[in-house]
Scaffold this active site. Structure first.
Site, PDB file in Angstrom:
ATOM      1  N   SER A 144       0.854  -1.188   0.000  1.00 36.88           N
ATOM      2  CA  SER A 144       0.000   0.000   0.000  1.00 36.88           C
ATOM      3  C   SER A 144       0.886   1.232   0.000  1.00 36.88           C
ATOM      4  CB  SER A 144      -0.903   0.018   1.234  1.00 36.88           C
ATOM      5  OG  SER A 144      -1.519   1.289   1.396  1.00 36.88           O
ATOM      6  N   TYR A 157      -1.224  -0.006  10.515  1.00 39.25           N
ATOM      7  CA  TYR A 157      -1.351  -0.516   9.150  1.00 39.25           C
ATOM      8  C   TYR A 157      -0.279   0.106   8.261  1.00 39.25           C
ATOM      9  CZ  TYR A 157      -3.439  -1.745   4.661  1.00 39.25           C
ATOM     10  OH  TYR A 157      -3.659  -2.239   3.386  1.00 39.25           O
TER      11      TYR A 157
END
Length: 248
Positions: A144, A157
């Site tokens: 990501s 995250y």
């Protein structure tokens, strides 16, 4: 260069979710024999029932439980004797405002790291032998851009994805020349991955993205296919697929 993956054995960990399902479909369309893992055998079987081609395989495996990954690797060793492509598409997150440090509990941090970093490493570790048997094995991790820009569903995250990017560089040195490892790094993607994000959020992000839209699961799947068919001299790097989102 051929875009065919005819005869290749591809394993998609987390192959029933949005990006994983699109990737499994694209791999099957390119001719690969696809192994799809899910949390239940029913969801994995439903996924492979719609794939083009034949010889696909459904399995239960969880990146949070290394024993299931080892069991799958042992099973595929008997069935195929090798794995040509491993796609780490499993993941988990929960929205937590970055300023709310108290809401990011130890338990949630541990869950996020277990599913988004440890599990990917464990999958690569368990499948290493099968990937080496291929002679031209490839691992593609779904990362990501939050790992690079620190903007994401929560701080843990972002940290897990940054760790995944670094892991890819480290393992590229270890696994070469017989196995390559790449990351595909999306921005915001139109799936249900992040709970609570809807059309309003997507529209706002699209308006501030240079390409004026958010990504689709198919965009990410096509990048995985490119890693397998065209980027054959690349390893240890991250392919960003975000419509220029990181530039904003």
């Amino acid at each position: 260069m051929s875009e065919s993956l005819e005869g290749k054995v591809a394993v998609v960990i987390g192959g029933t979710g949005g990006i994983g399902a699109a990737t499994a479909t694209a791999l099957a369309a390119a001719g690969a024999c696809v192994v799809v893992t899910g949390q239940t055998i029913e969801t994995a079987q439903r996924m492979i029932s719609g794939l083009p081609g034949r010889g696909h395989h459904a399995a239960v495996a969880s990146v949070a439980d290394t024993s299931t990954l080892k069991g799958l690797a042992d099973e595929l060793a008997s069935l195929h004797g090798r794995v040509d492509l491993l796609v780490n598409a499993a993941g988990f997150t929960r929205p937590v405002p970055h300023a709310d440090l108290d809401a990011l509990t130890d338990e949630l941090i541990d869950d996020i790291m277990r599913v988004n970093w440890r599990g990917q490493f464990a999958a690569i570790r368990e499948f290493r032998g099968l990937l080496e048997q291929s002679g031209a094995g490839l691992v593609v991790n779904v990362s990501s851009i939050s790992g690079a820009n620190g903007i994401g569903s929560n701080i843990a995250y972002c940290a897990a994805k940054a760790g995944l990017d670094v892991m890819t560089m480290s393992l590229a040195r270890v696994l070469a020349p017989h196995v390559r490892i790449l990351n595909v790094s999306p921005g915001v993607v139109d799936t249900g991955f992040v709970p609570g994000r809807g059309a309003n959020f997507n529209d706002k992000v699209a308006a501030t993205t240079p390409m004026r839209r958010i990504g689709s699961a198919q965009d990410i799947a096509e990048a995985v296919i490119a890693c397998a068919t065209h980027l054959t001299f690349s390893t240890g790097t991250t392919i960003v697929v975000d419509g220029g989102r990181r530039l904003g």
